[in-house]
Scaffold this motif. Structure first.
Motif, PDB file in Angstrom:
ATOM      1  N   ASN A 102       0.829  -1.213  -0.047  1.00 53.23           N
ATOM      2  CA  ASN A 102       0.044  -0.061  -0.099  1.00 53.23           C
ATOM      3  C   ASN A 102       1.104   1.333  -0.016  1.00 53.23           C
ATOM      4  OD1 ASN A 102       0.978   0.336   2.529  1.00 53.23           O
ATOM      5  ND2 ASN A 102      -0.839  -0.845   3.597  1.00 53.23           N
ATOM      6  N   ASP A 103       0.141   2.413   0.149  1.00 54.40           N
ATOM      7  CA  ASP A 103       0.895   3.685  -0.095  1.00 54.40           C
ATOM      8  C   ASP A 103       1.895   3.933   1.291  1.00 54.40           C
ATOM      9  OD1 ASP A 103      -0.320   4.237  -2.552  1.00 54.40           O
ATOM     10  OD2 ASP A 103      -1.773   5.748  -1.625  1.00 54.40           O
ATOM     11  N   LEU A 104       1.182   3.625   2.299  1.00 50.24           N
ATOM     12  CA  LEU A 104       1.962   3.730   3.550  1.00 50.24           C
ATOM     13  C   LEU A 104       3.570   2.989   3.356  1.00 50.24           C
ATOM     14  CD1 LEU A 104       2.685   4.920   6.324  1.00 50.24           C
ATOM     15  CD2 LEU A 104       1.492   3.059   7.313  1.00 50.24           C
ATOM     16  N   SER A 105       3.480   1.726   3.002  1.00 55.33           N
ATOM     17  CA  SER A 105       4.635   0.722   2.811  1.00 55.33           C
ATOM     18  C   SER A 105       5.561   1.678   1.778  1.00 55.33           C
ATOM     19  CB  SER A 105       4.116  -0.677   2.524  1.00 55.33           C
ATOM     20  OG  SER A 105       3.748  -0.537   1.381  1.00 55.33           O
ATOM     21  N   ILE A 106       4.993   2.150   0.734  1.00 54.19           N
ATOM     22  CA  ILE A 106       5.896   2.660  -0.133  1.00 54.19           C
ATOM     23  C   ILE A 106       6.733   3.899   0.339  1.00 54.19           C
ATOM     24  CG2 ILE A 106       5.817   3.871  -2.505  1.00 54.19           C
ATOM     25  CD1 ILE A 106       3.487   1.334  -3.366  1.00 54.19           C
ATOM     26  N   LYS A 107       6.011   4.600   0.832  1.00 49.29           N
ATOM     27  CA  LYS A 107       6.269   5.780   1.563  1.00 49.29           C
ATOM     28  C   LYS A 107       7.381   5.524   2.584  1.00 49.29           C
ATOM     29  CE  LYS A 107       3.776   8.389   4.359  1.00 49.29           C
ATOM     30  NZ  LYS A 107       2.793   9.306   4.857  1.00 49.29           N
ATOM     31  N   MET A 108       7.462   4.504   3.317  1.00 49.87           N
ATOM     32  CA  MET A 108       8.378   4.282   4.554  1.00 49.87           C
ATOM     33  C   MET A 108       9.367   3.365   3.886  1.00 49.87           C
ATOM     34  SD  MET A 108       6.728   5.768   6.968  1.00 49.87           S
ATOM     35  CE  MET A 108       8.184   5.355   7.959  1.00 49.87           C
ATOM     36  N   TYR A 109       9.320   2.733   2.856  1.00 49.75           N
ATOM     37  CA  TYR A 109      10.338   1.711   2.291  1.00 49.75           C
ATOM     38  C   TYR A 109      11.760   2.402   2.051  1.00 49.75           C
ATOM     39  CZ  TYR A 109      12.682  -1.639  -0.697  1.00 49.75           C
ATOM     40  OH  TYR A 109      13.634  -2.241  -1.484  1.00 49.75           O
ATOM     41  N   PRO A 110      11.740   3.629   1.694  1.00 45.26           N
ATOM     42  CA  PRO A 110      13.177   4.162   1.358  1.00 45.26           C
ATOM     43  C   PRO A 110      13.985   4.365   2.849  1.00 45.26           C
ATOM     44  CG  PRO A 110      11.877   5.538   0.377  1.00 45.26           C
ATOM     45  CD  PRO A 110      10.872   4.561   1.055  1.00 45.26           C
TER      46      PRO A 110
END
Length: 389
Positions: free
Chosen positions: A244-252
């Motif tokens: 989801n969007d949160l995981s993609i935002k936190m991934y870096p």
């Protein structure tokens, strides 16, 4: 008369304001949707695809779309996580045959990361269409690099169907040093590189990063109505553990924990949305990893309760942060916090040393500011879209 003119002017202003409020922005349209722009390039050609589950044209996979248009597809090259995107991180992707289409599937993850001449001999054109998330250690761009190199060596055209970068409004982090080059970091770029795959391909060519500085013949089909200022919510999860969007935002920021003893939530339904460790019992959030088919097999701390942070409860705007890495390092009492994998992810040996020495985040950032500034200047040369600055 003056009163009539005033009234007319008032209604014109009200009308124009109403029009502005109802006006809709043109939709962001990935390159794959624009068949009219690339069908002429593959007409009567033998075509191979580098695709996975993200390679969608509306509700149809690109493979099915091109077959319906009678394109002569010869094979599919599959990156990490496989053609269907259900292989675990690091799991060997096997070659085979796609049950639905009977197309040969050639794995580009495992021992065969770069296509061989024999795998390209029956192909004229290669199409690359995979959704990236804008981080240096996400291996789809490494697969693109090796495919570009193979195409250059075998005189094949490569068409890149560009897609938006959901983290494309950020350029940040340490720049990779050559000594730490690996499949999770092939280019001297920062953790957040701020490019689409099409822009990065242009940079790889332009900066001479392919072997022997050879050049790949590429054609980029750009995204319509996209800017690096745009937020873009991915319609399909790009890999099993970025749901989801949160995981993609936190991934870096959280991926660096993969090179430590800390769990990033693999083996739960909230990977890269929480972090924890079994020993941090004084922290309020907890989760227990387990094997989940299609997401995580034998995850770290399987069956053990981990304690840490739930990022759905944290106000984080995105980008790259060292805050949590530094905090968890200081909280952990053992000396084995970092694994050998950390420096590969960081792209440098300095970051680990700086954290161990107790440097603050501003002090660490200052150490890479010069290289990051130089990269930003280089990046400008290859932009296809309006920048965020």
């Amino acid at each position: 008369m003056n009163r009539l003119i005033l009234l007319l002017s008032f209604f014109i202003v009200i009308s124009s304001c109403g029009h502005g409020q109802t006006e809709k922005k043109a939709p962001i349209t990935p390159g794959a949707y624009q068949t009219g722009d690339y069908l002429s390039l593959i007409k009567d050609k033998k075509v191979a695809l580098v695709v996975n589950q993200t390679s969608m044209v509306g509700t149809s996979h690109l493979v099915d779309t091109l077959l319906s248009l009678r394109v002569n597809l010869k094979k599919v090259f599959a990156p990490e996580h496989g053609f269907r995107g259900d292989a675990d991180a690091g799991e060997t992707v096997k070659s085979g045959v796609d049950v639905k289409t009977n197309l040969p599937i050639v794995s580009l993850y495992g021992d065969n990361k770069k296509p061989t001449a024999s795998q390209l001999v029956d192909v004229d054109v290669i199409i690359f269409d995979i959704q990236d998330v804008g981080t240096r250690f996400y291996t789809y761009i490494s697969t693109m690099h090796y495919m570009m190199e193979a195409c250059a060596e075998n005189n094949k055209l490569m068409i890149i169907l560009d897609r938006p970068n959901p983290n494309g409004m950020y350029v940040d982090g340490p720049v990779l040093k050559p000594a730490y080059q690996s499949f999770v970091g092939m280019h001297p770029i920062p953790v957040l590189h701020g490019l689409t795959v099409g822009e990065l391909a242009k940079m790889i060519n332009g900066e001479g990063w392919l072997k022997n500085k050879i050049q790949c013949d590429i054609t980029v089909i750009p995204v319509k109505n996209y800017s690096h200022k745009n937020h873009y919510s991915l319609p399909v999860k790009p890999s099993p553990n970025l749901p989801n969007d949160l995981s993609i935002k936190m991934y870096p920021s959280l991926c660096l924990f993969e090179g430590t003893v800390i769990s990033v939530g693999r083996g739960t339904y909230k990977p890269f949305q929480q972090i924890g460790h079994p020993d941090f019992k004084d922290m309020p959030h907890s989760f227990t990893p387990k094997s989940i088919e299609g997401m995580a097999k034998n995850p770290r701390y399987e069956g053990q309760q981990c304690h840490g942070i739930d990022f759905s409860q944290v106000d984080f705007n995105g980008g790259f942060s060292l805050t949590y890495l530094i905090d968890f390092y200081q909280k952990y009492e053992g000396k084995d916090f970092f694994t050998n994998y950390f420096n590969k992810l960081a792209g440098t040996g300095e970051l680990k040393e700086q954290i161990q020495q107790g440097l603050s985040e501003p002090e660490i950032r200052q150490s890479w500011a010069g290289e990051l500034g130089a990269y930003k200047k280089t990046r400008k040369k290859y932009l296809l879209y309006e920048d965020f600055e």
